[in-house]
Design an enzyme around this catalytic site. Structure first.
Site, mmCIF file in Angstrom:
data_model
loop_
_atom_site.group_PDB
_atom_site.id
_atom_site.type_symbol
_atom_site.label_atom_id
_atom_site.label_comp_id
_atom_site.label_asym_id
_atom_site.label_seq_id
_atom_site.Cartn_x
_atom_site.Cartn_y
_atom_site.Cartn_z
ATOM 1 N N LYS A 230 0.811 -1.232 0.000
ATOM 2 C CA LYS A 230 0.000 0.000 0.000
ATOM 3 C C LYS A 230 0.839 1.274 0.000
ATOM 4 O O LYS A 230 2.010 1.268 0.342
ATOM 5 C CB LYS A 230 -0.999 -0.032 1.155
ATOM 6 C CG LYS A 230 -2.176 -0.944 0.804
ATOM 7 C CD LYS A 230 -3.345 -0.848 1.725
ATOM 8 C CE LYS A 230 -4.434 -1.792 1.201
ATOM 9 N NZ LYS A 230 -5.464 -2.030 2.198
ATOM 10 N N ARG A 264 -3.657 -9.949 4.932
ATOM 11 C CA ARG A 264 -4.082 -10.111 3.534
ATOM 12 C C ARG A 264 -2.929 -9.662 2.653
ATOM 13 O O ARG A 264 -2.559 -8.495 2.677
ATOM 14 C CB ARG A 264 -5.344 -9.274 3.297
ATOM 15 C CG ARG A 264 -5.904 -9.338 1.882
ATOM 16 C CD ARG A 264 -7.156 -8.458 1.776
ATOM 17 N NE ARG A 264 -7.713 -8.470 0.434
ATOM 18 C CZ ARG A 264 -7.315 -7.653 -0.537
ATOM 19 N NH1 ARG A 264 -6.357 -6.774 -0.326
ATOM 20 N NH2 ARG A 264 -7.865 -7.727 -1.729
HETATM 21 C C1 7PM Z 1 -6.519 -0.032 -5.431
HETATM 22 C C2 7PM Z 1 -6.984 0.419 -4.196
HETATM 23 C C3 7PM Z 1 -6.115 -1.315 -5.609
HETATM 24 C C4 7PM Z 1 -7.018 -0.465 -3.155
HETATM 25 C C5 7PM Z 1 -6.143 -2.193 -4.553
HETATM 26 C C6 7PM Z 1 -6.603 -1.757 -3.327
HETATM 27 C C7 7PM Z 1 -8.202 -4.428 1.498
HETATM 28 C C8 7PM Z 1 -9.237 -5.214 1.008
HETATM 29 C C9 7PM Z 1 -8.301 -4.203 -0.642
HETATM 30 C C10 7PM Z 1 -7.946 -4.385 2.900
HETATM 31 C C11 7PM Z 1 -9.760 -5.915 3.129
HETATM 32 C C12 7PM Z 1 -5.369 -3.458 -2.065
HETATM 33 C C13 7PM Z 1 -6.630 -2.656 -2.153
HETATM 34 N N1 7PM Z 1 -7.612 -3.821 0.441
HETATM 35 N N2 7PM Z 1 -10.004 -5.967 1.816
HETATM 36 N N3 7PM Z 1 -9.286 -5.069 -0.312
HETATM 37 N N4 7PM Z 1 -8.757 -5.157 3.664
HETATM 38 N N5 7PM Z 1 -10.507 -6.643 3.959
HETATM 39 O O1 7PM Z 1 -4.305 -2.798 -1.937
HETATM 40 O O2 7PM Z 1 -7.065 -3.678 3.426
HETATM 41 O O3 7PM Z 1 -5.382 -4.689 -2.112
HETATM 42 S S1 7PM Z 1 -8.047 -3.696 -2.245
#
Ligand code: 7PM
Length: 282
Positions: A230, A264
């Protein structure tokens, strides 16, 4: 409550026919079936590619695979119920048939229902089942659910997130959602809470949430932490998204040290190694 007491407390997650004593950290592997998932080529990964990716993660020690068919990336095109089902269901079914625990990352009740029918044991909802019908779909099933906090909507959430007390606000939201589920008949052992790192949060907010994580863990529900690659890790290290493995591992270990039960991640093998060593030593 002090840290000793917290870690002594027994947390159990019992999705469907599974029963996990969360006495060691669990690893959730991320498998996205979206056009932006396989390094920028703009095409969907094939079923075979996705299945192989997921089974490799299981070989590498993942406890559960999180299958997602719609990107939460700002600017990503919205996906219809039908298209999202076409993307995720074949993979959910193939993994469930092989005895793999599958979570489905979706905000859509129709996708949740179909995924559970196809064998998913967990729903991962970045909107914490706030869309109409989502709560009742999950309540009528035996699936577990991850309730995530987000301020705003994915497209605009990072523009100017504001909190007066981010830990208190996230905690109050998650507790209220957990209570709404329990009131609908969802057993405590099916509920996971997630502060939603990066979802309507500045770097300072994300770091405050990490410092406050023990307070969230003290609510008594298992916590999931999503730190993998992230942007806060980019801010801290100056690294591009595909150069954030070491930063992600450090963040995940810090999250586990502060009470997270599930991490995750994209990089299952490296994370499992790090957690095995860390758990043996601490
Ligand atoms: C763009 C923005 C691409 C955000 C990918 C993401 C989480 C999630 C995601 C989390 C839970 C990523 C995120 N992040 N589900 N889904 N917790 N429960 O970096 O932090 O994977 S998507």
């Amino acid at each position: 409550m002090n840290h000793e007491k917290m870690s002594d407390k027994k947390l159990t997650l019992a999705p469907g026919a599974h029963r996990w004593l969360l006495d060691r950290p669990c690893v959730m592997g991320i498998v996205n079936v979206t056009p932006d998932s396989f390094s920028g080529c703009g095409r969907l990964p094939s079923f075979e590619q996705s299945l192989k990716e997921a089974l490799t993660m299981i070989d590498d020690g993942a406890d559960i695979i999180d299958v997602g068919g719609e990107s939460s990336r700002p600017g990503a095109l919205p996906v219809s119920d039908d298209e999202e089902r076409r993307r995720v269901l074949p993979l959910v079914e193939a993994l469930a048939t092989r005895g793999v625990a599958v979570s489905v990352d979706t905000v859509k009740p129709a996708v949740m229902k179909a995924a559970i029918d196809a064998g998913a044991v967990m729903i991962n909802d970045i909107q914490a089942l706030q869309s109409p019908e989502a709560l009742s779909v999950v309540a009528r099933s035996e699936a577990a659910v991850c309730l995530m906090h987000m301020q705003g909507a994915p497209r605009t959430m990072q523009e100017a997130p504001v909190y007066s007390d981010v830990v208190a606000e996230v905690k109050a939201f998650l507790l209220a959602r957990a209570h709404a589920l329990e009131a609908a008949g969802v057993a405590r052992e099916r509920i996971v809470l997630d502060p939603g790192f990066g979802f309507g949060k500045t770097v300072a907010h994300n770091l405050a949430l990490m410092r406050g994580l023990p307070e969230l863990a003290a609510l008594g529900y298992p916590l999931l932490a999503g730190w993998s690659r992230k942007s806060t890790l980019g801010h801290l290290t100056g690294r591009a998204v595909d150069e954030r493995l070491a930063a992600s591992i450090a963040a995940n270990l810090a999250a586990v040290a502060r009470g997270a039960s599930i991490v995750r991640v994209h990089d299952v093998r490296e994370t499992v190694d790090a957690l095995r060593v860390w758990c043996a030593m601490v």
